[in-house]
Design a protein around this motif. Structure first.
Motif, short mmCIF file in Angstrom:
data_model
loop_
_atom_site.label_atom_id
_atom_site.label_comp_id
_atom_site.label_asym_id
_atom_site.label_seq_id
_atom_site.Cartn_x
_atom_site.Cartn_y
_atom_site.Cartn_z
N MET A 96 0.96 -1.21 0.06
CA MET A 96 0.03 0.03 0.12
C MET A 96 0.84 1.26 0.10
O MET A 96 1.90 1.26 0.86
N GLU A 97 0.41 2.02 -0.64
CA GLU A 97 1.10 3.48 -0.77
C GLU A 97 1.19 4.19 0.55
O GLU A 97 0.09 4.11 1.12
N ALA A 98 2.45 4.90 0.67
CA ALA A 98 2.17 5.55 2.01
C ALA A 98 1.40 6.87 1.88
O ALA A 98 1.27 7.59 0.81
N ALA A 99 0.67 7.22 2.99
CA ALA A 99 -0.33 8.46 2.87
C ALA A 99 0.53 9.72 3.39
O ALA A 99 1.39 9.51 4.22
N VAL A 100 0.03 10.59 3.01
CA VAL A 100 0.75 12.18 3.36
C VAL A 100 -0.42 12.86 3.95
O VAL A 100 -1.81 12.53 3.83
N GLN A 101 -0.24 13.74 4.75
CA GLN A 101 -1.18 14.71 5.40
C GLN A 101 -1.12 16.05 4.86
O GLN A 101 -0.10 16.60 4.48
N MET A 102 -2.39 16.52 4.61
CA MET A 102 -2.53 17.90 4.03
C MET A 102 -3.11 18.86 5.15
O MET A 102 -4.06 18.53 5.80
N ASN A 103 -2.65 20.08 5.13
CA ASN A 103 -3.32 21.00 6.18
C ASN A 103 -3.72 22.10 5.29
O ASN A 103 -3.16 22.53 4.68
N THR A 104 -4.73 22.82 5.49
CA THR A 104 -5.34 24.12 5.04
C THR A 104 -6.08 24.86 5.89
O THR A 104 -6.52 24.30 6.88
N ARG A 105 -6.33 26.08 5.58
CA ARG A 105 -6.82 27.21 6.47
C ARG A 105 -8.25 27.56 5.86
O ARG A 105 -8.19 27.83 4.52
N LEU A 106 -9.58 27.52 6.40
CA LEU A 106 -10.60 27.86 5.89
C LEU A 106 -11.24 28.85 7.05
O LEU A 106 -10.96 28.69 8.21
N GLU A 107 -12.07 29.60 6.59
CA GLU A 107 -13.03 30.43 7.43
C GLU A 107 -13.81 29.43 7.97
O GLU A 107 -14.40 28.52 7.70
#
Length: 124
Positions: A1-12
């Motif tokens: 299985m492919e390694a997962a990555v984490q994404m962070n984003t900013r929203l109102e």
């Protein structure tokens, strides 16, 4: 299985709360929605239609619809290839080529196949 990555984003906060509520009503988590968008981007090599600016005239809308159908067809081919396990060289299905370059390669391959099938009469 492919390694997962984490994404962070900013929203109102209001957008996050409203979006989470709609996703929950539809049975999706925010992570599933992001995965769906990224899968679409990979499969179609473009953003979804709702992310594009609307066209001004009726003819532009018709032309845009036809181009979208053509592009979606290419996306289906890419999706099918991925489902069959083909990821291209270095896990890059498009091998770093633009759609126009891929088209040219395809036509060159087709021309070579047709020429190989040709039987030319012997010259006397």
């Amino acid at each position: 299985m492919e390694a997962a990555v984490q994404m962070n984003t900013r929203l109102e906060r209001s957008i996050k709360t409203g979006g989470d509520a709609i996703l929950s009503q539809c049975g999706y988590s925010p992570s599933q929605a992001v995965r769906a968008l990224w899968t679409y981007l990979c499969d179609h090599q473009d953003v979804p239609p709702f992310m594009k600016e609307p066209q001004a005239s009726g003819m532009d809308a018709i032309r845009q619809r036809k181009l979208s159908l053509i592009h979606d067809g290419a996306g289906l081919a890419i999706k099918t290839a991925r489902q069959c396990g083909y990821m291209g060289p270095d896990n890059n299905l498009l091998a770093g080529k633009t759609p126009h370059e891929l088209r040219d390669v395809m036509y060159d391959d087709m021309l070579e196949e047709m020429e190989a099938r040709c039987v030319y009469p012997e010259s006397r």
